[in-house]
Design a protein around this motif. Sequence first.
Motif, PDB file in Angstrom:
ATOM      1  N   GLY A 118     -42.725  20.769  92.035  1.00 24.71           N
ATOM      2  CA  GLY A 118     -42.076  20.787  90.728  1.00 24.71           C
ATOM      3  C   GLY A 118     -41.737  22.188  90.226  1.00 24.71           C
ATOM      4  N   PRO A 119     -42.699  23.123  90.243  1.00 25.93           N
ATOM      5  CA  PRO A 119     -42.395  24.480  89.777  1.00 25.93           C
ATOM      6  C   PRO A 119     -41.279  25.157  90.572  1.00 25.93           C
ATOM      7  N   ILE A 120     -41.179  24.838  91.862  1.00 21.85           N
ATOM      8  CA  ILE A 120     -40.120  25.419  92.688  1.00 21.85           C
ATOM      9  C   ILE A 120     -38.755  24.889  92.243  1.00 21.85           C
ATOM     10  N   VAL A 121     -38.683  23.581  91.990  1.00 19.93           N
ATOM     11  CA  VAL A 121     -37.431  22.965  91.532  1.00 19.93           C
ATOM     12  C   VAL A 121     -37.009  23.571  90.188  1.00 19.93           C
ATOM     13  N   VAL A 122     -37.985  23.721  89.276  1.00 16.05           N
ATOM     14  CA  VAL A 122     -37.696  24.304  87.962  1.00 16.05           C
ATOM     15  C   VAL A 122     -37.182  25.733  88.107  1.00 16.05           C
ATOM     16  N   LYS A 123     -37.777  26.475  89.027  1.00 21.13           N
ATOM     17  CA  LYS A 123     -37.362  27.865  89.238  1.00 21.13           C
ATOM     18  C   LYS A 123     -35.910  27.943  89.707  1.00 21.13           C
ATOM     19  N   TYR A 124     -35.521  27.030  90.587  1.00 20.43           N
ATOM     20  CA  TYR A 124     -34.124  26.990  91.054  1.00 20.43           C
ATOM     21  C   TYR A 124     -33.184  26.671  89.896  1.00 20.43           C
ATOM     22  N   LYS A 125     -33.552  25.659  89.110  1.00 17.67           N
ATOM     23  CA  LYS A 125     -32.702  25.267  87.988  1.00 17.67           C
ATOM     24  C   LYS A 125     -32.566  26.408  86.971  1.00 17.67           C
ATOM     25  N   TRP A 126     -33.682  27.103  86.731  1.00 18.12           N
ATOM     26  CA  TRP A 126     -33.672  28.193  85.758  1.00 18.12           C
ATOM     27  C   TRP A 126     -32.777  29.338  86.228  1.00 18.12           C
ATOM     28  N   ASN A 127     -32.827  29.647  87.505  1.00 18.66           N
ATOM     29  CA  ASN A 127     -31.986  30.712  88.044  1.00 18.66           C
ATOM     30  C   ASN A 127     -30.506  30.352  87.969  1.00 18.66           C
ATOM     31  N   ARG A 184     -28.837  35.351  93.437  1.00 21.12           N
ATOM     32  CA  ARG A 184     -30.118  34.803  92.983  1.00 21.12           C
ATOM     33  C   ARG A 184     -30.663  33.762  93.971  1.00 21.12           C
ATOM     34  N   LEU A 185     -29.775  32.891  94.442  1.00 14.14           N
ATOM     35  CA  LEU A 185     -30.197  31.844  95.371  1.00 14.14           C
ATOM     36  C   LEU A 185     -30.648  32.426  96.700  1.00 14.14           C
ATOM     37  N   GLU A 186     -29.933  33.438  97.184  1.00 16.50           N
ATOM     38  CA  GLU A 186     -30.302  34.064  98.457  1.00 16.50           C
ATOM     39  C   GLU A 186     -31.724  34.630  98.383  1.00 16.50           C
ATOM     40  N   LYS A 187     -32.033  35.298  97.274  1.00 18.70           N
ATOM     41  CA  LYS A 187     -33.370  35.851  97.075  1.00 18.70           C
ATOM     42  C   LYS A 187     -34.415  34.742  96.960  1.00 18.70           C
ATOM     43  N   LEU A 188     -34.063  33.699  96.229  1.00 18.82           N
ATOM     44  CA  LEU A 188     -34.986  32.585  96.012  1.00 18.82           C
ATOM     45  C   LEU A 188     -35.241  31.807  97.302  1.00 18.82           C
ATOM     46  N   HIS A 189     -34.216  31.630  98.133  1.00 21.75           N
ATOM     47  CA  HIS A 189     -34.384  30.939  99.413  1.00 21.75           C
ATOM     48  C   HIS A 189     -35.415  31.664 100.284  1.00 21.75           C
ATOM     49  N   LYS A 190     -35.284  32.998 100.361  1.00 24.71           N
ATOM     50  CA  LYS A 190     -36.207  33.790 101.192  1.00 24.71           C
ATOM     51  C   LYS A 190     -37.644  33.697 100.666  1.00 24.71           C
ATOM     52  N   GLU A 191     -37.773  33.634  99.341  1.00 25.64           N
ATOM     53  CA  GLU A 191     -39.089  33.548  98.709  1.00 25.64           C
ATOM     54  C   GLU A 191     -39.707  32.160  98.874  1.00 25.64           C
ATOM     55  N   THR A 192     -38.864  31.146  98.824  1.00 23.51           N
ATOM     56  CA  THR A 192     -39.352  29.768  98.787  1.00 23.51           C
ATOM     57  C   THR A 192     -39.550  29.147 100.164  1.00 23.51           C
ATOM     58  N   ALA A 193     -38.770  29.531 101.148  1.00 20.38           N
ATOM     59  CA  ALA A 193     -38.813  28.902 102.471  1.00 20.38           C
ATOM     60  C   ALA A 193     -40.220  28.876 103.084  1.00 20.38           C
ATOM     61  N   PRO A 194     -40.964  29.987 103.071  1.00 22.46           N
ATOM     62  CA  PRO A 194     -42.331  29.930 103.618  1.00 22.46           C
ATOM     63  C   PRO A 194     -43.232  28.959 102.857  1.00 22.46           C
ATOM     64  N   LYS A 195     -43.023  28.860 101.542  1.00 18.78           N
ATOM     65  CA  LYS A 195     -43.818  27.914 100.742  1.00 18.78           C
ATOM     66  C   LYS A 195     -43.490  26.473 101.138  1.00 18.78           C
ATOM     67  N   ALA A 196     -42.211  26.218 101.435  1.00 19.07           N
ATOM     68  CA  ALA A 196     -41.807  24.873 101.844  1.00 19.07           C
ATOM     69  C   ALA A 196     -42.490  24.486 103.151  1.00 19.07           C
ATOM     70  N   ARG A 197     -42.544  25.420 104.084  1.00 22.29           N
ATOM     71  CA  ARG A 197     -43.217  25.142 105.354  1.00 22.29           C
ATOM     72  C   ARG A 197     -44.709  24.896 105.125  1.00 22.29           C
ATOM     73  N   GLU A 198     -45.336  25.696 104.264  1.00 20.93           N
ATOM     74  CA  GLU A 198     -46.756  25.527 103.981  1.00 20.93           C
ATOM     75  C   GLU A 198     -47.048  24.173 103.348  1.00 20.93           C
ATOM     76  N   ILE A 199     -46.164  23.731 102.453  1.00 23.81           N
ATOM     77  CA  ILE A 199     -46.342  22.424 101.821  1.00 23.81           C
ATOM     78  C   ILE A 199     -46.231  21.308 102.867  1.00 23.81           C
ATOM     79  N   ALA A 200     -45.255  21.427 103.768  1.00 27.07           N
ATOM     80  CA  ALA A 200     -45.095  20.430 104.836  1.00 27.07           C
ATOM     81  C   ALA A 200     -46.339  20.382 105.710  1.00 27.07           C
ATOM     82  N   GLU A 201     -46.895  21.550 106.035  1.00 34.64           N
ATOM     83  CA  GLU A 201     -48.093  21.601 106.873  1.00 34.64           C
ATOM     84  C   GLU A 201     -49.301  21.030 106.138  1.00 34.64           C
TER      85      GLU A 201
END
Length: 260
Positions: free
Chosen positions: A43-52, A66-83
């Motif tokens: 949820g916080p990740i989705v909100v962060k995208y919408k806010w940007n 903004r999205l390019e920076k956010l993608h790089k920041e968020t991608a590792p978190k997405a993998r961690e959540i999947a794991e």
Amino acid sequence: MGNGLRCYDRDGKHSNGDSSGETYAYNSRIDDLRFWKFWMKVGPIVVKYKWNMILSQGDERDEEQRLEKLHKETAPKAREIAETFGGIFVKAGQAISSRPELAPAPFITELRKLQSEAPPTCWGSVRESLEEELGSVNKIFDSIEQDPLGSASIGQAHRATWQGRSVVVKVQYPGIASKVRSDLSSIRILCKIANPDALPVLDSICEQFEKELDYDLEHKALASLHEGITASPEFASRVAVPAPIAELSRGKVIGMEFLP
């Protein structure tokens, strides 16, 4: 009418995969706790995208940066959540990683790191499912190995001796059906928000998991394949398919002969 794929919505119903919005009631509840745990992380990740996107104020160049920076920041978190959640999240991530058009490059790079191996579940949980379907393990089997031959996202297989025969029992984990449907619901909501183009990929994963959860369907398919191979002289000498054992196949359990 659609193709009948069971893609689950939040209320425990599943969409038939078409655009009509029809749903069909299903008699298995969704794991509410797992659902909310997932959204507490996502949820916080989705909100962060919408806010940007709001901050960019329609400036396409600013939004892109903004999205390019956010993608790089968020991608590792997405993998961690999947794991962390495993199961269908890993399979969905792997499927998306093979389709670069479905996600930004940083996500594709991170999701390709996901591993398909599933850690085994403790014997106590597996025994619970086994005895729920077949009765006391000590009464049914001469012996059974507590360490699994192999494990997957929804169940694992154990070697056993039954009536003097070497067999394998494939056992579905307790409560796994509600967890899978909770995960499908979460992923579907996320896809609708982030990338509706990924929904067809999700539909195929829905179909795959629904079939994997149906051990009765798998038992029938195994019996049909065994009979077909055995009846064919051309293949019988070259291909071995284990014969299912009806007495050991019920509900969340499939029994079959062991092939060395």
